[in-house]
Design a protein around this motif. Structure first.
Motif, short mmCIF file in Angstrom:
data_model
loop_
_atom_site.label_atom_id
_atom_site.label_comp_id
_atom_site.label_asym_id
_atom_site.label_seq_id
_atom_site.Cartn_x
_atom_site.Cartn_y
_atom_site.Cartn_z
N SER A 100 0.95 -1.32 -0.02
CA SER A 100 0.00 0.11 0.10
C SER A 100 0.89 1.22 0.14
O SER A 100 2.13 1.22 0.18
N MET A 101 0.19 2.39 -0.12
CA MET A 101 0.93 3.77 -0.17
C MET A 101 1.47 3.89 1.33
O MET A 101 2.62 4.20 1.44
N ALA A 102 0.90 3.48 2.23
CA ALA A 102 1.45 3.38 3.76
C ALA A 102 2.70 2.65 3.84
O ALA A 102 3.43 3.16 4.33
N THR A 103 2.61 1.39 3.37
CA THR A 103 3.82 0.47 3.22
C THR A 103 4.92 1.01 2.71
O THR A 103 5.98 1.16 3.20
N ILE A 104 4.63 1.66 1.37
CA ILE A 104 6.06 2.37 0.62
C ILE A 104 6.45 3.67 1.52
O ILE A 104 7.67 3.77 1.68
N ALA A 105 5.51 4.28 2.09
CA ALA A 105 5.94 5.48 2.88
C ALA A 105 6.88 5.11 3.99
O ALA A 105 7.79 5.45 4.37
N ALA A 106 6.13 3.93 4.62
CA ALA A 106 7.13 3.65 5.99
C ALA A 106 8.60 2.92 5.40
O ALA A 106 9.63 3.26 6.20
N ALA A 107 8.55 2.30 4.51
CA ALA A 107 9.77 1.87 3.84
C ALA A 107 10.83 3.01 3.35
O ALA A 107 11.96 2.77 3.84
N GLY A 146 9.41 8.10 5.29
CA GLY A 146 8.73 9.43 5.33
C GLY A 146 7.27 9.14 5.71
O GLY A 146 6.79 8.31 5.94
N SER A 147 6.60 10.43 5.40
CA SER A 147 5.08 10.38 5.81
C SER A 147 4.34 9.85 4.59
O SER A 147 4.86 10.42 3.22
N LYS A 148 3.19 9.68 4.47
CA LYS A 148 2.32 9.62 3.18
C LYS A 148 2.11 10.94 2.53
O LYS A 148 2.04 10.85 1.30
N GLY A 149 2.06 11.98 3.28
CA GLY A 149 2.02 13.12 2.45
C GLY A 149 3.12 13.50 1.57
O GLY A 149 2.92 14.07 0.54
N THR A 150 4.22 13.05 2.02
CA THR A 150 5.61 13.36 1.38
C THR A 150 5.43 12.47 0.15
O THR A 150 5.54 12.92 -1.13
N LEU A 151 5.10 11.18 0.21
CA LEU A 151 4.90 10.32 -0.96
C LEU A 151 3.95 10.75 -1.76
O LEU A 151 4.18 10.69 -3.15
N TYR A 152 2.63 11.25 -1.39
CA TYR A 152 1.77 11.80 -2.47
C TYR A 152 2.42 13.12 -3.09
O TYR A 152 1.84 13.49 -4.13
#
Length: 200
Positions: A29-36, A39-45
């Protein structure tokens, strides 16, 4: 507001790609990617609007070097047979590379549940390959070296002839790869069969 950088984008794509390959597309998930990524999901998005967009970037990244090699076909190759043999060799080097084989297996494994994967992979891989092959065939036809009516349809046929046997064996893990000699042994008869059907 944090400034976006190409280095960070590449890091996200690389880490996400490793997750897709090791865990499967559906499990990431996007949360999984952000954690790996750390950073935050906000940064990822801030870099990608969806997981599908990250996957598309991963497909492009995985084959980037091989694609450049494939697309740098020598224009000075003398005669249609020499050009097609060079094209077939470069195509098989691209397709049989560890990077592309891994993505291919991932798409096949997940496409039934996530049909968008097939479209993403097609748009960022095979579609471009077919475009290069079709362009080469069209140029040879314009020079009077071959006779074809539909360059795109014939590009698919040429692609399939080059793939015979080797690709299935590598895709299914029967063999780990192919040597340059084995690639040549596959491409030469493929070109002969194709040209026999399209000589003026």
């Amino acid at each position: 507001m944090r400034v976006k950088t190409e280095k960070k984008r590449s890091e996200i794509v690389s880490i996400a790609g490793e997750l897709f390959l090791s865990q499967g597309y559906g499990s990431v998930s996007m949360a999984t990617i952000a954690a790996a990524v750390g950073g935050s999901k906000g940064t990822l998005y801030g870099y990608f609007s969806s997981k599908e967009e990250i996957f598309a970037a991963f497909v492009v990244s995985a084959g980037q070097q091989r694609w450049q090699e494939f697309n740098a076909l020598e224009k000075e190759a003398a005669g249609v047979e020499a050009r097609l043999i060079a094209l077939g060799r470069r195509y098989l080097r691209l397709l049989l590379s560890d990077e592309i084989m891994s993505v291919n297996r991932l798409v096949i494994a997940e496409a039934a549940r996530f049909p968008e994967l097939g479209r993403i992979f097609y748009d960022n891989g095979p579609k471009s390959v077919i475009g290069v092959i079709a362009s080469t065939l069209q140029q040879s036809a314009a020079a009077g070296e071959i006779v074809i009516e539909d360059p795109v349809a014939e590009a698919w046929r040429f692609k399939s002839l080059c793939e015979a046997r080797l690709v299935e064996q590598c895709l299914w893990g029967i063999r780990s790869g192919a040597s340059e000699a084995e690639i040549i042994d596959n491409v030469r008869p493929a070109c002969a069969i194709f040209l026999n059907s399209h000589r003026p």
